[in-house]
Design a protein around this motif. Structure first.
Motif, short mmCIF file in Angstrom:
data_model
loop_
_atom_site.label_atom_id
_atom_site.label_comp_id
_atom_site.label_asym_id
_atom_site.label_seq_id
_atom_site.Cartn_x
_atom_site.Cartn_y
_atom_site.Cartn_z
N ARG A 271 0.84 -1.21 0.00
CA ARG A 271 0.00 0.00 0.00
C ARG A 271 0.87 1.26 0.00
NH1 ARG A 271 -3.28 -3.02 3.55
NH2 ARG A 271 -2.23 -2.10 5.34
N ARG A 272 1.96 1.23 0.73
CA ARG A 272 2.82 2.41 0.82
C ARG A 272 3.58 2.63 -0.50
NH1 ARG A 272 4.84 5.60 4.74
NH2 ARG A 272 6.91 6.53 4.45
N ALA A 273 4.09 1.54 -1.06
CA ALA A 273 4.88 1.67 -2.30
C ALA A 273 4.00 2.02 -3.50
CB ALA A 273 5.66 0.39 -2.56
N LEU A 274 2.75 1.54 -3.49
CA LEU A 274 1.85 1.77 -4.63
C LEU A 274 0.73 2.73 -4.25
CD1 LEU A 274 1.57 -1.90 -5.93
CD2 LEU A 274 3.17 -0.13 -6.63
N SER A 275 1.06 3.73 -3.44
CA SER A 275 0.04 4.68 -2.98
C SER A 275 -0.53 5.50 -4.13
CB SER A 275 0.64 5.60 -1.92
OG SER A 275 1.77 6.29 -2.44
N TRP A 276 0.21 5.58 -5.25
CA TRP A 276 -0.27 6.34 -6.41
C TRP A 276 -1.35 5.59 -7.18
CZ3 TRP A 276 0.62 3.40 -10.72
CH2 TRP A 276 1.63 2.43 -10.62
N ARG A 277 -1.52 4.29 -6.90
CA ARG A 277 -2.47 3.49 -7.66
C ARG A 277 -3.83 3.46 -6.97
NH1 ARG A 277 -1.48 -2.87 -8.57
NH2 ARG A 277 -1.90 -2.77 -6.33
N GLN A 278 -4.87 3.66 -7.72
CA GLN A 278 -6.23 3.60 -7.20
C GLN A 278 -6.80 2.21 -7.48
OE1 GLN A 278 -7.65 6.07 -5.49
NE2 GLN A 278 -5.91 7.45 -5.80
N SER A 279 -7.28 1.53 -6.44
CA SER A 279 -7.81 0.19 -6.63
C SER A 279 -9.02 -0.02 -5.73
CB SER A 279 -6.72 -0.86 -6.31
OG SER A 279 -6.39 -0.80 -4.95
N LEU A 280 -9.67 -1.16 -5.89
CA LEU A 280 -10.86 -1.46 -5.09
C LEU A 280 -10.51 -1.69 -3.62
CD1 LEU A 280 -12.87 -3.87 -7.41
CD2 LEU A 280 -13.33 -1.47 -6.92
N ALA A 281 -9.24 -2.02 -3.34
CA ALA A 281 -8.85 -2.29 -1.96
C ALA A 281 -8.79 -1.01 -1.14
CB ALA A 281 -7.49 -2.99 -1.92
N GLN A 282 -8.78 0.16 -1.79
CA GLN A 282 -8.65 1.42 -1.06
C GLN A 282 -10.01 2.01 -0.74
OE1 GLN A 282 -6.24 3.56 -3.83
NE2 GLN A 282 -4.34 2.72 -3.01
#
Length: 282
Positions: A271-282
């Motif tokens: 989550r920290r490394a891919l914070s720029w990505r928007q996904s259903l998990a967020q």
């Protein structure tokens, strides 16, 4: 900030809606996660175990009650036996996982970015993928002996494959437009790797890392039953010989806790490394 994170799906998550027959919009996104929701399943299993033991549905000789297992756990903590076994297992699993991560990622980068590397490496890894580690243990014993090098090599080999497979797939799936953009702006090979290749490989790498962590624990269970003098697997083997079912369950619970905790750690890093990505998990 990398080109991938800059040019990727940086827009905030758009609530995708669909018009219902009555004209009202229907949200297709899942509801926000509950606090500590991943603990609900294991907690339910423990509750069923407690109820079944208390009601006498399970024979104590075959499956001791949770209270008996907790008592055995505290006794092992008190006499110091548990700490030495857990540290020995963590050392083996951690060292094997680290070697597997470095090896799997390096091979994936070489095979994913060069035709020669792809020709030499990918086929070998795919062949290894179809051979279970259990089948390789006799050969590794002949090559490395029956001590620690064999155990760590088996764990490293088991974790290398998922790291390679998922990272390689992510690299091969890099959008060609990002590469063309890198050429247009005159990126050097180093900046191309730093700003395009590595960010694009992270989603696949973390998927492989979660699988690799699980594989490291399952491989550990196997290798610690082979001429081991310490570790959780050794503790379980000794308890099985002496019929100590409660100690066996302590070992299995430890494997479960370690696996769950390590997976949660990888999820947090992802989550920290891919914070720029928007996904259903967020």
């Amino acid at each position: 900030m990398s080109l991938i994170s800059t040019l990727g799906p940086a827009k905030p998550a758009v609530r995708h809606v669909e018009a219902a027959p009555d004209g009202q919009s229907v949200s297709l996104l899942p509801k926000p996660p509950l606090p500590a929701q991943r603990l609900l399943g294991p907690a339910l299993v423990l509750l069923l175990w407690y109820v079944a033991s208390g009601a006498g549905w399970i024979s104590p000789a075959k499956m001791p009650a949770p209270g008996t297992v907790v008592t055995a756990l505290f006794e092992m903590i008190g006499n110091g036996a548990l700490a030495s076994d857990v540290l020995a297992s963590l050392h083996r699993a951690g060292l094997g996982l680290a070697i597997g991560i470095v090896g799997g990622f390096s091979l994936a980068v070489i095979a994913g970015l060069t035709r020669l590397g792809d020709a030499l490496i990918d086929g070998v890894v795919q062949v290894k993928r179809s051979i279970p580690n259990l089948a390789l243990i006799p050969l590794f014993i002949i090559w490395l002996g029956i001590g620690e090098p064999m155990k760590i090599a088996i764990i490293a080999l088991g974790t290398l494959v998922p790291i390679y497979i998922n990272t390689h797939a992510a690299l091969r799936g890099i959008d060609r437009r990002f590469v063309e953009l890198g050429q247009t702006v005159g990126l050097s090979h180093y900046r191309f790797l730093r700003h395009i290749v590595f960010p694009a490989s992270l989603p696949g790498f973390f998927t492989g890392l979660r699988m690799a962590v699980t594989h490291s624990w399952t491989a550990l269970v196997v290798v610690e039953t082979i001429n081991a003098t310490s570790g959780i697997g050794f503790m379980i083997t000794q308890a099985r010989i002496y019929g100590q079912t409660d100690v066996v369950l302590v070992g299995l619970l430890l494997y479960g806790v370690l696996g769950f905790s390590s997976d949660a750690l990888v999820r947090a890093l992802e989550r920290r490394a891919l914070s720029w990505r928007q996904s259903l998990a967020q």
